[in-house]
Write an enzyme that holds these catalytic residues in place. Structure first.
Site, PDB file in Angstrom:
ATOM      1  N   HIS A 143     -15.238 -18.201 -15.102  1.00 62.27           N
ATOM      2  CA  HIS A 143     -15.553 -16.713 -14.765  1.00 62.27           C
ATOM      3  C   HIS A 143     -16.237 -16.539 -15.043  1.00 62.27           C
ATOM      4  CE1 HIS A 143     -10.846 -16.104 -16.379  1.00 62.27           C
ATOM      5  NE2 HIS A 143     -11.218 -15.861 -14.987  1.00 62.27           N
ATOM      6  N   ASP A 189     -17.622 -16.533 -18.662  1.00 59.20           N
ATOM      7  CA  ASP A 189     -17.195 -17.775 -19.682  1.00 59.20           C
ATOM      8  C   ASP A 189     -18.256 -17.914 -19.288  1.00 59.20           C
ATOM      9  OD1 ASP A 189     -14.903 -17.176 -18.787  1.00 59.20           O
ATOM     10  OD2 ASP A 189     -14.631 -18.403 -17.343  1.00 59.20           O
TER      11      ASP A 189
HETATM   12  C1  XUL Z   1      -4.164 -14.938 -16.593  1.00 56.55           C
HETATM   13  C2  XUL Z   1      -5.466 -15.882 -15.686  1.00 56.55           C
HETATM   14  C3  XUL Z   1      -6.910 -16.023 -15.508  1.00 56.55           C
HETATM   15  C4  XUL Z   1      -6.718 -15.775 -13.674  1.00 56.55           C
HETATM   16  C5  XUL Z   1      -8.672 -16.333 -13.667  1.00 56.55           C
HETATM   17  O1  XUL Z   1      -2.925 -14.781 -16.882  1.00 56.55           O
HETATM   18  O2  XUL Z   1      -3.993 -16.516 -15.293  1.00 56.55           O
HETATM   19  O3  XUL Z   1      -7.393 -16.310 -16.386  1.00 56.55           O
HETATM   20  O4  XUL Z   1      -6.563 -17.608 -13.846  1.00 56.55           O
HETATM   21  O5  XUL Z   1      -9.126 -14.740 -13.945  1.00 56.55           O
END
Ligand code: XUL
Ligand code: CO
Length: 442
Positions: free
Chosen positions: A107, A110
């Protein structure tokens, strides 16, 4: 893959993880994952396309609703957000290259931190993307997919693209635009939307129709932006039925596929199926994979496992060979991954605080998938598994059944056929036989 170590070596006592074979008892070695081993014409590395999840592995310190994090990451010690982010990236590339995983996923927050406004994040992200470009080049590690975290920050408490406040939606757009730019700059082949707060808690204050239409509009704009700016990869939606929102709009694969069709997104989007999200929706992981694959929409997976005794998203590392074999059967039948892969969206337990635990967890998950790949390939090639399923439908292979599938019959033809054949024979579904077959091949 060369081991990439930045200014500081964070995992000093751990060297490059190697394949030692199934008789090895070394917790820091692969027993089954031999990246060069060829299975049905492709190496394990090409089949499995493993990725490390930046958020759990380098950001998640183990906090839960009852207490703060237990892991004190040395890369977080730097006094300011940007320096900590740079150190975190050094640690990430050292870890990923020592583990020998070809991809990572992130993300925006992150890598760049979530502090400040979306424009503060934008500034830091630009610096970190440049650093990641250099580190990818030096290590050979690639980006599998990127995404924007538009669910953690308090500004998104009522959603991002489904927020009732247009100003919040616009802030989310800044992050999504920048995360798409980052994904393009880093050569990512996927861009994921997980709608953590795209849903609602109470119908009393929610216009669900408006919110779903806003989500569609937002995704079309994001897609168009990506395509106009050189993103040729796959957009993905990651379904999850609930948590953090009580009712999440992207409930499961089939719900998402209906939404994609309705919103004119089906040509550009596929599904990123996550194990623990499937089970939260009351499905098996294999079911979710099959539903996506049947529609040619199986793009990528988030690998983990839930807890059998409780109901939330525990994101544990996968270890269940039987269930992962069932998943690999689906993935192989779907023709494997093209630009997707297996992202470990999994985290260590709060009390797993040794540095080696991070390695052991990934090695164990990778070995589970590698072993399942070998077993599933064996089952598909050398057992009656597929044949038995096909034979169940053999009455549609010729004659009136064949005509039925092609729409050539009327109800009166079915009536006449039933009259001719009389009471049908009972045919066993052979479920236990097939379940036993899987155990036998394991
Ligand atoms: C949350 C989840 C996230 C997604 C990306 O449950 O799986 O981490 O993978 O936003
Ligand atoms: Co996920």
């Amino acid at each position: 893959m060369t081991v990439l170590i930045g200014n500081t070596e964070y995992f000093k006592n751990i060297s490059k993880i190697t394949f030692e074979g199934k008789d090895s008892k070394n917790p820091l070695a692969f027993k089954w994952y031999d990246e060069n081993c060829v299975v049905n014409g492709k190496t394990m590395k090409e089949h499995l396309r493993f990725a490390v999840a930046y958020w759990h592995t380098f950001c998640g310190a183990g906090d839960d609703p009852f207490g703060p994090g237990t892991k004190q990451f040395p890369w977080d010690a730097a006094g300011n957000v940007l320096d900590a982010a740079k150190n975190r990236m050094d640690a990430a590339f050292e870890f990923i290259t020592k583990l020998g995983v070809p991809y990572y996923c992130f993300h925006d927050t992150d890598v760049a931190g979530d502090e400040g406004s979306v424009f503060d994040i934008e500034k830091r992200l630009a610096v970190l993307v440049e650093k990641a470009q250099q580190m990818q080049k030096a290590s050979g590690v690639k980006l599998l997919w990127g995404t924007a975290n538009v669910f953690s920050n308090p500004r998104y408490m009522n959603g991002a693209s489904t927020n009732p406040d247009f100003n919040v939606l616009s802030n989310a757009a800044v992050q999504v635009k920048n995360a798409i730019d980052a994904t393009i700059a880093l050569g990512g082949t996927g861009y994921v939307f997980w709608g953590g707060r795209e849903g609602y808690m109470s119908l009393h204050n929610t216009n669900t129709k408006k919110e779903l239409d806003h989500m569609g509009q937002f995704l079309r704009m994001a897609r168009d932006y990506g395509r106009q700016h050189g993103f040729t990869g796959t957009f993905l939606i990651e379904p999850k039925p609930m948590e953090p929102t009580k009712h999440q709009y992207d409930f499961d694969s089939q719900t998402v596929m209906g939404f994609l069709e309705k919103q004119g997104l089906a040509d550009d989007f596929k599904i990123n199926v996550e194990v623990n999200h499937a089970t939260l929706a009351g499905h098996s992981f294999a079911h979710e994979l099959r539903m996506a694959a049947d529609a040619q929409k199986l793009g990528s997976i988030d690998a983990n496992k839930g807890d059998y005794q409780n109901g939330w998203d525990t994101d544990e590392f996968p270890t269940n060979i039987y269930e992962v074999t069932e998943a690999m059967l689906e993935i192989l039948q779907a023709g494997g991954f093209s630009d997707g892969g297996i992202n470990f969206d999994a985290k260590l337990r709060r009390n797993s605080t040794d540095v080696e635990d991070m390695f052991i967890a990934h090695i164990s998950g990778m070995d589970t998938f590698a072993r399942a790949l070998l077993i599933a390939d064996d089952i598909l090639k050398n057992s009656p598994y597929l044949d038995m399923r096909n034979k169940r439908y053999s009455s549609f292979g010729s004659g009136k059944g064949f005509d039925f599938e092609r729409g050539k019959l009327q109800m009166s033809d079915l009536y006449a056929h039933a009259l001719e054949v009389g009471e049908p024979e009972l045919r066993s579904g052979k479920q236990e036989y097939l379940e036993q077959l899987i155990s036998t091949y394991i």
